[in-house]
Design an enzyme around this catalytic site. Sequence first.
Site, mmCIF file in Angstrom:
data_model
loop_
_atom_site.group_PDB
_atom_site.id
_atom_site.type_symbol
_atom_site.label_atom_id
_atom_site.label_comp_id
_atom_site.label_asym_id
_atom_site.label_seq_id
_atom_site.Cartn_x
_atom_site.Cartn_y
_atom_site.Cartn_z
ATOM 1 C CG ASP A 229 -1.773 1.147 1.357
ATOM 2 O OD1 ASP A 229 -1.806 1.986 0.325
ATOM 3 O OD2 ASP A 229 -2.677 1.052 2.182
ATOM 4 C CG ASN B 72 1.729 1.816 -13.046
ATOM 5 O OD1 ASN B 72 1.348 2.625 -14.255
ATOM 6 N ND2 ASN B 72 0.937 1.070 -12.815
ATOM 7 N NE ARG C 172 13.925 8.276 3.476
ATOM 8 C CZ ARG C 172 14.651 7.046 3.763
ATOM 9 N NH1 ARG C 172 14.998 6.108 2.960
ATOM 10 N NH2 ARG C 172 15.079 7.024 5.015
ATOM 11 C CE1 TYR D 21 -4.367 10.577 -12.688
ATOM 12 C CE2 TYR D 21 -4.526 12.080 -14.609
ATOM 13 C CZ TYR D 21 -4.027 10.848 -14.241
ATOM 14 O OH TYR D 21 -3.442 10.026 -14.773
ATOM 15 C CE LYS E 41 -0.614 10.601 -12.608
ATOM 16 N NZ LYS E 41 0.092 9.474 -12.261
ATOM 17 C CB THR F 173 -6.890 1.791 -16.995
ATOM 18 O OG1 THR F 173 -6.982 3.261 -16.757
ATOM 19 C CG2 THR F 173 -5.611 1.716 -17.967
#
Length: 307
Positions: free
Chosen positions: A108, A136, A170, A203, A207, A238
Amino acid sequence: MPAPPEQVATNCAAVAAFCQKRHSESYAFIDPAKADLSDQTVVITGASRGIGRAAAFSFVRAGCRRVVITARTPLHDLAAELKKEAAAARPGNSSTSAELDVLALAVDVTDNASVEAAAAAVSQRFGGVVDTLVNNAGYLPASERMGEGAAVDWLHCAEVNIKGLYRVSRFFLPLVLKSATARTVINVGSQGAHYVAPTMSAYQTSKFAVCRLTEFAAIEYADEGLVAVTVHPGCLRTELALNLPEDFHDLLVDAPELPGDTFVWIAKERRDWLTGRYMEANWDMEEFEGKKEDVIKRDVLKFRMTV
């Protein structure tokens, strides 16, 4: 590609046209069968479906023998499918499927402990080294104006797309920096970073931030040879993309193999000239490669304020 409806004017059309030749499906120049990634370890987040799933198959077709797939949902069936694909993709080598080592992890990206534990598991399994990281995992909320949508949904988008990408970077960057070859981070961005489309603030802002985080990674680790690039994967139908307003749905025409095979093209050799930059999987990579000197000279494909 036509512009989405009701956008505030940007130079997105010029960015999309950076290469004259564009693709909606994979093509010979980026065919993963022409690559040899047998010495690479790749980590792909958000691999259960869509772009991440297709990318896992692309890397296997390129001969990659150490593949880490992560998602919140179980991935055991995908691991088995990848082993079958390995045997089919390289039939001349009967041991290929046996050599393919797939590590499937439930991760997660909104949870520090989950991501840190995943990095530790990958490090232990593969000697502390990751050659290519594909960030991704992402989220696209329902489209709402800022003062009308559910705050928890807007904030979850930032939690996954910005904070999640940070968490994975990280904990996995130390492994990537130990690579003797690739040292490549591919951050899956979006053409939406260039738009200001009403109801898309969550969104498109996230991005935009992905592109800037890519620039930071490129600068902060330049002395250690990191190649970090943001890739717009195309417009794919998708499950998440169907959260877009219906007016956008006719634009969702690209094949998932297109970004997957493009990721392999990026990873198959060191592409220092790409670091810190934005690119689109729809561009023809042979044409794009021919623009290398111009890209370096003008230092383009980065966010800058025009004045």
